[in-house]
Design a protein around this motif. Structure first.
Motif, PDB file in Angstrom:
ATOM      1  N   GLN A   1      67.099  36.572  37.053  1.00 35.09           N
ATOM      2  CA  GLN A   1      67.886  36.676  35.833  1.00 35.09           C
ATOM      3  C   GLN A   1      67.664  35.428  34.987  1.00 35.09           C
ATOM      4  O   GLN A   1      67.822  34.303  35.474  1.00 35.09           O
ATOM      5  N   PRO A   2      67.316  35.602  33.703  1.00 32.37           N
ATOM      6  CA  PRO A   2      67.009  34.435  32.888  1.00 32.37           C
ATOM      7  C   PRO A   2      68.241  33.618  32.509  1.00 32.37           C
ATOM      8  O   PRO A   2      69.345  34.144  32.377  1.00 32.37           O
ATOM      9  N   VAL A   3      68.019  32.325  32.348  1.00 32.23           N
ATOM     10  CA  VAL A   3      68.991  31.395  31.781  1.00 32.23           C
ATOM     11  C   VAL A   3      68.360  30.875  30.497  1.00 32.23           C
ATOM     12  O   VAL A   3      67.210  30.419  30.513  1.00 32.23           O
ATOM     13  N   ALA A   4      69.094  30.982  29.379  1.00 31.61           N
ATOM     14  CA  ALA A   4      68.493  30.712  28.075  1.00 31.61           C
ATOM     15  C   ALA A   4      69.199  29.585  27.342  1.00 31.61           C
ATOM     16  O   ALA A   4      70.360  29.254  27.599  1.00 31.61           O
ATOM     17  N   GLU A   5      68.481  28.990  26.395  1.00 31.83           N
ATOM     18  CA  GLU A   5      69.056  27.969  25.533  1.00 31.83           C
ATOM     19  C   GLU A   5      70.164  28.558  24.671  1.00 31.83           C
ATOM     20  O   GLU A   5      70.116  29.732  24.280  1.00 31.83           O
TER      21      GLU A   5
ATOM     22  N   GLY B   1      64.785  28.918  32.448  1.00 31.84           N
ATOM     23  CA  GLY B   1      64.660  29.088  33.890  1.00 31.84           C
ATOM     24  C   GLY B   1      65.231  30.425  34.303  1.00 31.84           C
ATOM     25  O   GLY B   1      65.637  31.239  33.456  1.00 31.84           O
ATOM     26  N   HIS B   2      65.249  30.659  35.619  1.00 28.07           N
ATOM     27  CA  HIS B   2      65.747  31.930  36.152  1.00 28.07           C
ATOM     28  C   HIS B   2      66.554  31.686  37.418  1.00 28.07           C
ATOM     29  O   HIS B   2      66.229  30.799  38.211  1.00 28.07           O
TER      30      HIS B   2
ATOM     31  N   ARG C   1      53.557  34.242  36.950  1.00 27.61           N
ATOM     32  CA  ARG C   1      52.791  33.394  36.040  1.00 27.61           C
ATOM     33  C   ARG C   1      53.648  32.951  34.858  1.00 27.61           C
ATOM     34  O   ARG C   1      53.439  31.893  34.284  1.00 27.61           O
ATOM     35  N   ALA C   2      54.630  33.794  34.485  1.00 30.89           N
ATOM     36  CA  ALA C   2      55.424  33.517  33.290  1.00 30.89           C
ATOM     37  C   ALA C   2      56.361  32.333  33.462  1.00 30.89           C
ATOM     38  O   ALA C   2      56.856  31.792  32.482  1.00 30.89           O
ATOM     39  N   GLN C   3      56.606  31.917  34.732  1.00 33.67           N
ATOM     40  CA  GLN C   3      57.634  30.911  34.954  1.00 33.67           C
ATOM     41  C   GLN C   3      57.119  29.483  34.842  1.00 33.67           C
ATOM     42  O   GLN C   3      57.868  28.537  35.097  1.00 33.67           O
ATOM     43  N   GLN C   4      55.868  29.272  34.468  1.00 32.69           N
ATOM     44  CA  GLN C   4      55.334  27.917  34.399  1.00 32.69           C
ATOM     45  C   GLN C   4      56.217  27.039  33.514  1.00 32.69           C
ATOM     46  O   GLN C   4      56.414  27.309  32.337  1.00 32.69           O
ATOM     47  N   GLY C   5      56.755  25.975  34.087  1.00 32.36           N
ATOM     48  CA  GLY C   5      57.598  25.058  33.330  1.00 32.36           C
ATOM     49  C   GLY C   5      59.080  25.331  33.469  1.00 32.36           C
ATOM     50  O   GLY C   5      59.899  24.462  33.181  1.00 32.36           O
ATOM     51  N   GLY C   6      59.462  26.522  33.908  1.00 30.79           N
ATOM     52  CA  GLY C   6      60.873  26.850  34.045  1.00 30.79           C
ATOM     53  C   GLY C   6      61.393  26.498  35.428  1.00 30.79           C
ATOM     54  O   GLY C   6      60.629  26.299  36.372  1.00 30.79           O
ATOM     55  N   PHE C   7      62.730  26.440  35.558  1.00 27.08           N
ATOM     56  CA  PHE C   7      63.325  26.144  36.864  1.00 27.08           C
ATOM     57  C   PHE C   7      63.698  27.424  37.593  1.00 27.08           C
ATOM     58  O   PHE C   7      63.811  28.501  37.000  1.00 27.08           O
ATOM     59  N   LEU C   8      63.877  27.303  38.904  1.00 24.36           N
ATOM     60  CA  LEU C   8      64.350  28.398  39.747  1.00 24.36           C
ATOM     61  C   LEU C   8      65.706  28.000  40.310  1.00 24.36           C
ATOM     62  O   LEU C   8      65.816  26.979  41.004  1.00 24.36           O
ATOM     63  N   ALA C   9      66.741  28.761  40.004  1.00 22.80           N
ATOM     64  CA  ALA C   9      68.090  28.502  40.515  1.00 22.80           C
ATOM     65  C   ALA C   9      68.324  29.352  41.754  1.00 22.80           C
ATOM     66  O   ALA C   9      68.105  30.568  41.743  1.00 22.80           O
ATOM     67  N   LEU C  10      68.768  28.702  42.835  1.00 22.01           N
ATOM     68  CA  LEU C  10      68.972  29.366  44.114  1.00 22.01           C
ATOM     69  C   LEU C  10      70.380  29.087  44.615  1.00 22.01           C
ATOM     70  O   LEU C  10      70.855  27.943  44.573  1.00 22.01           O
ATOM     71  N   ASN C  11      71.042  30.119  45.105  1.00 18.46           N
ATOM     72  CA  ASN C  11      72.385  29.961  45.648  1.00 18.46           C
ATOM     73  C   ASN C  11      72.323  29.449  47.085  1.00 18.46           C
ATOM     74  O   ASN C  11      71.500  29.903  47.883  1.00 18.46           O
ATOM     75  N   VAL C  12      73.206  28.507  47.405  1.00 16.33           N
ATOM     76  CA  VAL C  12      73.353  27.999  48.765  1.00 16.33           C
ATOM     77  C   VAL C  12      74.693  28.498  49.294  1.00 16.33           C
ATOM     78  O   VAL C  12      75.736  28.291  48.662  1.00 16.33           O
ATOM     79  N   HIS C  13      74.666  29.167  50.441  1.00 22.35           N
ATOM     80  CA  HIS C  13      75.906  29.717  50.985  1.00 22.35           C
ATOM     81  C   HIS C  13      76.867  28.581  51.343  1.00 22.35           C
ATOM     82  O   HIS C  13      76.455  27.571  51.942  1.00 22.35           O
TER      83      HIS C  13
END
Length: 282
Positions: free
Chosen positions: A47-51, A59-60, A108-120
């Motif tokens: 899911q995208p996160v946008a400005e 990022g996503h 390939r589209a994510q170059q430069g973006g962050f990946l957000a991951l949930n930690v239980h």
């Protein structure tokens, strides 16, 4: 390392360390990575996160998806309820994050973006120290570095602040960015937030839900964003589902937006648009 070799490596390591069965582990299906765990087949949605201004993705956030087995169509976090003990829950949490990292690697589209991951939350309680060490080795194998990752932790405001702050400190020392998720649901204690010292604060959906209809709630959202910015933290407004909510969030001065209006969770990332470099003077 090629994807097939990565999948083979992680499966072999889990069998050696965890003694997992042959029918469990990662596999590549139609160009995507899936994980078989506890009779279920799990996948990744992004899911995208946008400005706030311009709406360009930065990022996503990765979401766990149940593709086959019990719980298909239900919130994937329910999968964690079946963990028999802390050890199994920690393993499942790491399997999920490894799965997301492998699928992110394919994008390939994510170059430069962050990946957000949930930690239980249970992982923070069960793991005493060296937070992020094991996952750092996973990222290294995938060719990713901790600075590309935002780890999302939920704080209910009642847990041991010292332990949570210590975990956040260890994550940040390793180069991860940390987000406190659903802030304002249970507590909006800014002193506690300052002590935890995350990088990002994700506001609870209840704030924007009311802010779309009530001027008082809109003022609360604006004041809260200003106070969080005063601490030097970024603010994310979640669950943006209609233009009125987006306008409220933009007026409140948050940094990033997330929700179905911005983009629903889907199998692939949206392109990350890199800012243009200014031309050198002639």
């Amino acid at each position: 390392m090629p994807l097939t070799e990565l999948v083979h490596y992680f499966n072999k390591r889990n069998r050696l360390v965890r003694g997992t069965a042959e029918d469990e582990g990662f596999r590549i299906v139609d160009g995507r990575v899936q994980a078989r765990f506890g009779g279920r087949v799990l996948g990744t949605l992004f899911q995208p996160v946008a400005e706030r201004v311009g709406g360009l993705p930065v990022g996503h956030e990765a979401h766990l998806q149940v593709l086959e087995g019990e719980g298909r169509g239900l919130p994937a976090q329910a999968v964690f309820l079946d963990a028999r003990d802390d050890d199994e829950l920690i393993h499942l949490d790491r399997v999920a994050r490894t799965l997301h990292a492998l699928n992110f690697l394919l994008e390939r589209a994510q170059q430069g973006g962050f990946l957000a991951l949930n930690v239980h939350p249970q992982l923070i309680r069960a793991v005493r120290d060296h937070h992020g060490h094991v996952f750092e080795s996973v990222l290294s194998r995938c060719g990713l570095t901790p600075d590309r990752i935002v780890l999302e932790l939920t704080d209910d405001g009642f847990e041991d602040r010292a332990r949570l702050a210590a975990a956040i400190g260890e994550y940040r020392e390793r180069g991860y960015r940390v987000a406190i998720d659903n802030f304002g649901r249970h507590s909006s204690d800014l002193d506690r937030l300052e002590a935890l010292a995350p990088d990002v604060v994700k506001l609870d959906r209840s704030l924007i839900g009311h802010a779309g209809h009530l001027s008082l709630a809109k003022r609360v959202l604006t004041e809260m964003s200003a106070e969080i910015h005063r601490l030097g933290l970024r603010v994310v407004c979640q669950c943006i589902e209609n233009p009125l909510q987006r306008q409220v969030a933009q007026d409140a001065g948050v940094d990033w937006l997330q929700g179905h209006l911005i983009g629903r969770p889907v199998p692939h990332c949206l392109p990350i648009v890199q800012p243009r470099r200014p031309r050198a003077a002639a």
